[in-house]
Design a protein around this motif. Structure first.
Motif, PDB file in Angstrom:
ATOM      1  N   ALA A   1     -18.321 -82.686  -0.311  1.00 41.02           N
ATOM      2  CA  ALA A   1     -19.596 -83.309  -0.667  1.00 41.02           C
ATOM      3  C   ALA A   1     -20.771 -82.508  -0.116  1.00 41.02           C
ATOM      4  N   ARG A   2     -20.627 -81.975   1.102  1.00 42.36           N
ATOM      5  CA  ARG A   2     -21.702 -81.164   1.685  1.00 42.36           C
ATOM      6  C   ARG A   2     -21.900 -79.867   0.895  1.00 42.36           C
ATOM      7  N   ALA A   3     -20.805 -79.314   0.398  1.00 45.37           N
ATOM      8  CA  ALA A   3     -20.924 -78.099  -0.406  1.00 45.37           C
ATOM      9  C   ALA A   3     -21.673 -78.375  -1.706  1.00 45.37           C
ATOM     10  N   VAL A   4     -21.343 -79.507  -2.348  1.00 43.38           N
ATOM     11  CA  VAL A   4     -22.031 -79.878  -3.593  1.00 43.38           C
ATOM     12  C   VAL A   4     -23.510 -80.117  -3.323  1.00 43.38           C
ATOM     13  N   ALA A   5     -23.812 -80.844  -2.243  1.00 42.21           N
ATOM     14  CA  ALA A   5     -25.208 -81.124  -1.907  1.00 42.21           C
ATOM     15  C   ALA A   5     -25.953 -79.837  -1.567  1.00 42.21           C
ATOM     16  N   HIS A   6     -25.308 -78.926  -0.873  1.00 37.05           N
ATOM     17  CA  HIS A   6     -25.948 -77.659  -0.519  1.00 37.05           C
ATOM     18  C   HIS A   6     -26.256 -76.839  -1.756  1.00 37.05           C
ATOM     19  N   GLU A   7     -25.314 -76.834  -2.710  1.00 40.32           N
ATOM     20  CA  GLU A   7     -25.530 -76.059  -3.938  1.00 40.32           C
ATOM     21  C   GLU A   7     -26.730 -76.603  -4.709  1.00 40.32           C
ATOM     22  N   ARG A   8     -26.911 -77.914  -4.688  1.00 44.63           N
ATOM     23  CA  ARG A   8     -28.081 -78.499  -5.346  1.00 44.63           C
ATOM     24  C   ARG A   8     -29.356 -78.178  -4.571  1.00 44.63           C
TER      25      ARG A   8
ATOM     26  N   GLY B   1     -21.163 -75.494  11.664  1.00 48.05           N
ATOM     27  CA  GLY B   1     -20.217 -76.528  11.253  1.00 48.05           C
ATOM     28  C   GLY B   1     -19.882 -76.437   9.776  1.00 48.05           C
ATOM     29  N   ASP B   2     -20.872 -76.085   8.944  1.00 47.04           N
ATOM     30  CA  ASP B   2     -20.605 -75.920   7.512  1.00 47.04           C
ATOM     31  C   ASP B   2     -19.638 -74.766   7.282  1.00 47.04           C
TER      32      ASP B   2
ATOM     33  N   ARG C   1     -19.002 -67.522  -2.285  1.00 44.22           N
ATOM     34  CA  ARG C   1     -20.072 -67.426  -3.275  1.00 44.22           C
ATOM     35  C   ARG C   1     -21.439 -67.420  -2.614  1.00 44.22           C
ATOM     36  N   VAL C   2     -21.609 -68.296  -1.595  1.00 43.69           N
ATOM     37  CA  VAL C   2     -22.909 -68.394  -0.935  1.00 43.69           C
ATOM     38  C   VAL C   2     -23.262 -67.088  -0.229  1.00 43.69           C
ATOM     39  N   PHE C   3     -22.294 -66.499   0.465  1.00 51.19           N
ATOM     40  CA  PHE C   3     -22.560 -65.265   1.199  1.00 51.19           C
ATOM     41  C   PHE C   3     -22.438 -64.007   0.335  1.00 51.19           C
ATOM     42  N   GLY C   4     -22.033 -64.175  -0.917  1.00 47.91           N
ATOM     43  CA  GLY C   4     -21.888 -63.026  -1.797  1.00 47.91           C
ATOM     44  C   GLY C   4     -20.800 -62.070  -1.323  1.00 47.91           C
ATOM     45  N   VAL C   5     -19.621 -62.625  -1.042  1.00 50.67           N
ATOM     46  CA  VAL C   5     -18.529 -61.832  -0.479  1.00 50.67           C
ATOM     47  C   VAL C   5     -17.520 -61.472  -1.562  1.00 50.67           C
TER      48      VAL C   5
END
Length: 243
Positions: free
Chosen positions: A145-152, A172-173, A184-188
């Motif tokens: 859920a935190r990942a979905v919220a972060h993506e938004r 923690g994330d 995906r977030v870090f572009g790895v």
């Protein structure tokens, strides 16, 4: 004539057993007599309150070291959810004269569940284990859920420093969010190498800067370990050496 060898048996000295401390306590009773009783070795009570001459035999209580589950509140206080300890009233006649488990679901209330035998307590343990499994599933759901919220949250126009979504992740994330989302977030970009020149302990190497990074694994690293190593390497970008 056959040669024979005679041996003299060594003298055997039995080892003295370790001295067992005398745990017998003499309690003054309310009627003026005294009660001498051996405190069981699991009891940690000092019985100081029982030695004032106001005790009746059925009130004598032995209690073991408690196992306590606590949590920190948002106000910074520490509360007790569950207390468990072995208890015995050796001179009672209501069922509590045998050692039993005392459970207090709300450690601050002083209210207990009653007298649990070992079998009954094991059933409570299994129930707690099922609850723990449910909590672990909830933890995984929370990370998703935190990942979905972060993506938004990092959608265009929602974050200062747009184009650097990793800046809004905390340690923690990184420790909990799904690894595929973190990549995906870090572009790895993940690659596998067969490089014998790399030190044996160097199973994973993260290079580049966030946004354009390469994470290379030795071919022999299993998938479960790859996920853990990914988190470790990403945390290094924050100056944290381990998960």
């Amino acid at each position: 004539m056959q040669d024979t060898v005679q041996t003299t048996p060594a003298t055997f000295t039995a080892q003295e057993p370790a001295a067992v401390p005398d745990r017998t306590i003499t309690y003054p009773l309310r009627n003026g007599s005294v009660l001498a009783h051996a405190c069981p070795d699991w009891c940690i009570a000092d019985h100081e309150g029982d030695l004032g001459g106001l005790l009746m035999p059925e009130d004598l209580r032995h209690e073991g070291k408690p196992a306590v589950l606590e949590f920190d509140t948002i106000e910074g206080t520490r509360e007790r959810i569950l207390d468990a300890r072995i208890v015995q009233y050796p001179f009672a006649s209501d069922g509590s004269e045998q050692p039993h488990m005392e459970l207090m679901p709300d450690g601050g209330s002083g209210e207990s569940t009653g007298w649990l035998s070992a079998a009954e307590f094991n059933a409570e343990i299994r129930r707690a284990q099922r609850h723990l499994t449910s909590l672990l599933h909830l933890s995984e759901q929370l990370a998703e859920a935190r990942a979905v919220a972060h993506e938004r949250f990092v959608a265009p126009g929602r974050l200062t420093g747009r184009g650097q979504p990793w800046l809004s992740l905390d340690n923690g994330d990184i420790e909990t969010m799904p690894v595929d989302y973190l990549l995906r977030v870090f572009g790895v970009k993940v690659v596998e190498v067969d490089d014998d020149s790399r030190p044996a302990e160097q199973l994973a190497v993260l290079s580049g800067e966030p946004g354009e990074m390469t994470l290379s694994f030795k071919w022999c690293v299993p998938q479960v370990m790859r996920e853990q190593l990914t988190r470790v390497e990403l945390l290094k970008t924050r100056g944290v050496g381990r998960v």
